[in-house]
Structures are given as C-alpha cells and as structure tokens.
Motif scaffolding. Structure first.
Motif, PDB file in Angstrom:
ATOM      1  N   SER A   1       0.699  -1.228  -0.026  1.00  0.00           N
ATOM      2  CA  SER A   1       0.047  -0.127  -0.001  1.00  0.00           C
ATOM      3  C   SER A   1       0.878   1.295  -0.073  1.00  0.00           C
ATOM      4  CB  SER A   1      -0.905   0.061   1.226  1.00  0.00           C
ATOM      5  OG  SER A   1      -0.175   0.110   2.446  1.00  0.00           O
ATOM      6  N   SER A   2       2.126   0.985   0.517  1.00  0.00           N
ATOM      7  CA  SER A   2       3.024   2.461   0.822  1.00  0.00           C
ATOM      8  C   SER A   2       3.449   2.614  -0.664  1.00  0.00           C
ATOM      9  CB  SER A   2       3.928   2.089   1.541  1.00  0.00           C
ATOM     10  OG  SER A   2       3.603   2.010   3.022  1.00  0.00           O
ATOM     11  N   ALA A   3       3.881   1.435  -1.606  1.00  0.00           N
ATOM     12  CA  ALA A   3       4.618   1.685  -2.831  1.00  0.00           C
ATOM     13  C   ALA A   3       3.227   2.127  -3.842  1.00  0.00           C
ATOM     14  CB  ALA A   3       4.924   0.395  -3.381  1.00  0.00           C
ATOM     15  N   ALA A   4       2.122   1.546  -3.631  1.00  0.00           N
ATOM     16  CA  ALA A   4       0.951   2.126  -4.495  1.00  0.00           C
ATOM     17  C   ALA A   4       0.591   3.467  -4.385  1.00  0.00           C
ATOM     18  CB  ALA A   4      -0.435   1.305  -4.201  1.00  0.00           C
ATOM     19  N   GLN A   5       0.892   3.999  -3.102  1.00  0.00           N
ATOM     20  CA  GLN A   5       0.604   5.451  -2.404  1.00  0.00           C
ATOM     21  C   GLN A   5      -0.956   5.796  -2.818  1.00  0.00           C
ATOM     22  OE1 GLN A   5       3.652   7.675  -4.251  1.00  0.00           O
ATOM     23  NE2 GLN A   5       4.892   7.180  -2.469  1.00  0.00           N
ATOM     24  N   ARG A   6      -1.260   6.896  -3.565  1.00  0.00           N
ATOM     25  CA  ARG A   6      -2.575   7.239  -4.029  1.00  0.00           C
ATOM     26  C   ARG A   6      -2.915   7.092  -5.554  1.00  0.00           C
ATOM     27  NH1 ARG A   6      -5.254   9.880  -0.003  1.00  0.00           N
ATOM     28  NH2 ARG A   6      -6.768  10.704  -1.368  1.00  0.00           N
TER      29      ARG A   6
ATOM     30  N   TYR B   1      -3.902   4.388  -7.131  1.00  0.00           N
ATOM     31  CA  TYR B   1      -4.736   3.407  -7.447  1.00  0.00           C
ATOM     32  C   TYR B   1      -5.908   3.715  -6.541  1.00  0.00           C
ATOM     33  CZ  TYR B   1      -0.748   0.910  -9.201  1.00  0.00           C
ATOM     34  OH  TYR B   1       0.203   0.449 -10.256  1.00  0.00           O
ATOM     35  N   ARG B   2      -7.280   3.730  -6.972  1.00  0.00           N
ATOM     36  CA  ARG B   2      -8.363   3.929  -6.255  1.00  0.00           C
ATOM     37  C   ARG B   2      -9.373   3.013  -6.829  1.00  0.00           C
ATOM     38  NH1 ARG B   2     -10.005   9.735  -8.758  1.00  0.00           N
ATOM     39  NH2 ARG B   2     -10.527   9.278 -10.739  1.00  0.00           N
ATOM     40  N   PHE B   3     -10.376   2.722  -5.936  1.00  0.00           N
ATOM     41  CA  PHE B   3     -11.505   2.145  -6.125  1.00  0.00           C
ATOM     42  C   PHE B   3     -12.720   2.558  -5.961  1.00  0.00           C
ATOM     43  CE2 PHE B   3      -7.774  -0.276  -4.695  1.00  0.00           C
ATOM     44  CZ  PHE B   3      -7.703  -1.411  -5.522  1.00  0.00           C
ATOM     45  N   GLY B   4     -13.703   2.305  -6.607  1.00  0.00           N
ATOM     46  CA  GLY B   4     -15.168   2.865  -6.499  1.00  0.00           C
ATOM     47  C   GLY B   4     -15.588   3.411  -7.830  1.00  0.00           C
ATOM     48  N   CYS B   5     -17.081   3.734  -7.910  1.00  0.00           N
ATOM     49  CA  CYS B   5     -17.646   4.063  -8.923  1.00  0.00           C
ATOM     50  C   CYS B   5     -17.378   5.454  -9.451  1.00  0.00           C
ATOM     51  CB  CYS B   5     -19.142   4.032  -8.764  1.00  0.00           C
ATOM     52  SG  CYS B   5     -19.662   2.080  -8.479  1.00  0.00           S
ATOM     53  N   PRO B   6     -17.576   5.813 -10.724  1.00  0.00           N
ATOM     54  CA  PRO B   6     -17.298   7.376 -11.003  1.00  0.00           C
ATOM     55  C   PRO B   6     -18.587   8.074 -10.566  1.00  0.00           C
ATOM     56  CG  PRO B   6     -17.000   5.893 -12.974  1.00  0.00           C
ATOM     57  CD  PRO B   6     -17.524   4.978 -11.946  1.00  0.00           C
ATOM     58  N   GLY B   7     -18.136   9.315  -9.989  1.00  0.00           N
ATOM     59  CA  GLY B   7     -19.027  10.219  -9.491  1.00  0.00           C
ATOM     60  C   GLY B   7     -19.230  10.169  -8.202  1.00  0.00           C
ATOM     61  N   GLN B   8     -18.657   9.219  -7.536  1.00  0.00           N
ATOM     62  CA  GLN B   8     -19.103   8.733  -5.887  1.00  0.00           C
ATOM     63  C   GLN B   8     -17.574   8.767  -5.235  1.00  0.00           C
ATOM     64  OE1 GLN B   8     -20.904   5.073  -5.425  1.00  0.00           O
ATOM     65  NE2 GLN B   8     -22.827   5.964  -6.577  1.00  0.00           N
ATOM     66  N   GLN B   9     -17.622   8.555  -4.111  1.00  0.00           N
ATOM     67  CA  GLN B   9     -16.293   8.639  -3.340  1.00  0.00           C
ATOM     68  C   GLN B   9     -15.606   7.435  -3.577  1.00  0.00           C
ATOM     69  OE1 GLN B   9     -17.142   9.437   0.969  1.00  0.00           O
ATOM     70  NE2 GLN B   9     -15.771  11.007   0.592  1.00  0.00           N
ATOM     71  N   TYR B  10     -14.411   7.490  -3.553  1.00  0.00           N
ATOM     72  CA  TYR B  10     -13.606   6.350  -3.885  1.00  0.00           C
ATOM     73  C   TYR B  10     -12.817   6.133  -2.843  1.00  0.00           C
ATOM     74  CZ  TYR B  10     -10.164   9.891  -5.218  1.00  0.00           C
ATOM     75  OH  TYR B  10      -9.491  11.041  -5.256  1.00  0.00           O
ATOM     76  N   ILE B  11     -11.994   4.712  -2.788  1.00  0.00           N
ATOM     77  CA  ILE B  11     -11.094   4.177  -1.753  1.00  0.00           C
ATOM     78  C   ILE B  11      -9.764   4.161  -2.287  1.00  0.00           C
ATOM     79  CG2 ILE B  11     -10.573   2.528  -0.044  1.00  0.00           C
ATOM     80  CD1 ILE B  11     -13.641   1.822  -0.413  1.00  0.00           C
ATOM     81  N   VAL B  12      -8.694   4.630  -1.606  1.00  0.00           N
ATOM     82  CA  VAL B  12      -7.241   4.441  -1.898  1.00  0.00           C
ATOM     83  C   VAL B  12      -6.861   3.378  -0.967  1.00  0.00           C
ATOM     84  CG1 VAL B  12      -6.898   6.702  -3.087  1.00  0.00           C
ATOM     85  CG2 VAL B  12      -6.592   6.257  -0.485  1.00  0.00           C
ATOM     86  N   PRO B  13      -5.920   2.480  -1.438  1.00  0.00           N
ATOM     87  CA  PRO B  13      -5.341   1.299  -0.737  1.00  0.00           C
ATOM     88  C   PRO B  13      -4.241   1.661   0.373  1.00  0.00           C
ATOM     89  CG  PRO B  13      -4.575   1.242  -2.911  1.00  0.00           C
ATOM     90  CD  PRO B  13      -5.344   2.258  -2.757  1.00  0.00           C
TER      91      PRO B  13
END
Length: 124
Positions: free
Chosen positions: A47-52, A54-66
């Motif tokens: 997760s440290s290497a990925a930093q911000r 990558y993100r997960f979620g639907c467009p237009g909504q809040q997303y989660i970063v790992p």
C-alpha cells in the motif's frame, strides 16, 4: 539482508503477482516475528508503494485508496521492529534521477514522531 535489484522491480508484478508475497515470506522467514506481523508488513509495503495512484469505486462517487497506516502492537521483543525495518529497506531501495540528483521514488515519513519532524516531512 539481500534486497532485489531496483531495476528488476515491476510494480504491476509486485501488486498482482502471488510470487512476490511468497518471496516476502522467504525474506522474513529467518525472523522470529509472528506470521500476522509478516502479513501486515507485506500489506503495508504494497500500500505504501501504491501510494494514491490506485483507487476503487464508482465514477461520480467517493472512492477508496489502498494506502494504510499500519501500527503493529505487541510485547517488547515480539519482532515488530524487524518487520518494519524490512519494509523500510524495500521501500527505500527504488530511486529516480531528476536533474542528475538521485531521490527516493517512494517518500517515507520521519522516523521520529515529533511535531516539527512531521511538519518538515509534509512540507517537502
């Protein structure tokens, strides 16, 4: 501790390749840290290497970063520092050159947790 050559590191392979988790477990096999610390150390490293990036979620909504903030809790001498040192060694290995100056590819926070050190780190 023998770390992989930074030129051989492939971020996509690190994030998606099962062999890298096995290699991490082999790297930390000689340490007496509990398996749970080793697994959390691996997740923290990825997760440290990925930093911000990558993100997960639907467009237009809040997303989660790992990216995570990992805290290992345990008795003194349980092996927390061994795992965190291995993670730090791996994360400080990749470098990039910018204007003929070599810098860390992955920026880590300060080792000491004073307010001044934290603010100084965030201002960079």
């Amino acid at each position: 501790m023998n770390l992989p050559n930074p030129q051989q590191l492939d971020v996509d392979y690190i994030l998606h390749g099962q062999p890298n988790f096995q290699r991490w477990m082999e790297l930390t096999a000689g340490q007496f840290s509990p398996t749970s610390y080793k697994i959390l150390g691996w997740l923290s490293c990825v997760s440290s290497a990925a930093q911000r990036r990558y993100r997960f979620g639907c467009p237009g909504q809040q997303y989660i970063v790992p990216n995570t903030y990992t805290i290992l809790v345990g008795a003194s001498g349980a092996g927390k520092g061994l795992i965190l040192r291995a993670v730090k060694d791996i994360l400080s290995t990749p470098k990039r050159k910018k204007n003929s100056v070599e810098k860390d590819l992955i920026i880590a926070g300060p080792d000491d947790t004073t307010y001044e050190a934290l603010v100084d780190s965030l201002c960079r």
